[in-house]
Design a protein around this motif. Structure first.
Motif, PDB file in Angstrom:
ATOM      1  N   GLU A  35      23.998  49.832 -69.925  1.00  0.00           N
ATOM      2  CA  GLU A  35      23.893  50.460 -68.600  1.00  0.00           C
ATOM      3  C   GLU A  35      22.831  51.556 -68.572  1.00  0.00           C
ATOM      4  OE1 GLU A  35      25.021  49.254 -65.964  1.00  0.00           O
ATOM      5  OE2 GLU A  35      26.634  47.960 -66.653  1.00  0.00           O
ATOM      6  N   GLU A  88      19.566  49.890 -68.216  1.00  0.00           N
ATOM      7  CA  GLU A  88      19.297  49.473 -66.841  1.00  0.00           C
ATOM      8  C   GLU A  88      18.867  50.670 -65.995  1.00  0.00           C
ATOM      9  OE1 GLU A  88      22.619  47.268 -65.281  1.00  0.00           O
ATOM     10  OE2 GLU A  88      22.546  45.818 -66.925  1.00  0.00           O
ATOM     11  N   GLU A  97      22.788  52.628 -60.372  1.00  0.00           N
ATOM     12  CA  GLU A  97      22.690  52.591 -61.832  1.00  0.00           C
ATOM     13  C   GLU A  97      23.407  53.784 -62.458  1.00  0.00           C
ATOM     14  OE1 GLU A  97      21.861  50.014 -63.372  1.00  0.00           O
ATOM     15  OE2 GLU A  97      20.809  48.940 -61.803  1.00  0.00           O
TER      16      GLU A  97
END
Length: 110
Positions: A36, A39, A65
């Protein structure tokens, strides 16, 4: 909606608790958190860096995000029975002590 960290942890726990699988193992959580954060880094690079998105890539907001990172981080804390408020307080105490003279302070307005 403004949630406290306790409310966030409770909301995540209520969501995760409805599934038989429950929380992932700490190693899986770390991998998921790294994914994550990657990202988020990719999105920051698209918005502020030199790498534009491809026409085929979906538009994602930085808020989304960051939210994904918060969800996984909260899940991780819950799985280890860690209170995020306490963890944050410990970290800030360390930072406020260790780094108190590290940066140039702004002049106080008179």
């Amino acid at each position: 909606m403004n949630l406290s960290t306790q409310e966030m942890q409770k909301r995540v726990d209520q969501y995760i608790s409805q599934f038989k699988e429950g929380y992932f193992s700490p190693l899986s959580m770390q991998a998921r958190l790294s994914e994550e954060v990657g990202e988020l880094a990719r999105e920051v690079n698209h918005v502020y860096g030199e790498k534009p998105k491809k026409d085929t890539e979906a538009e994602k907001a930085l808020e989304e995000e960051l939210g994904d990172v918060l969800f996984v981080l909260t899940s991780f804390a819950n799985s280890l029975d860690i209170d995020l408020s306490e963890a944050f307080d410990l970290s800030m105490g360390k930072i406020e002590t260790r780094d108190k003279d590290r940066w140039t302070k702004k002049e106080e307005e008179r």
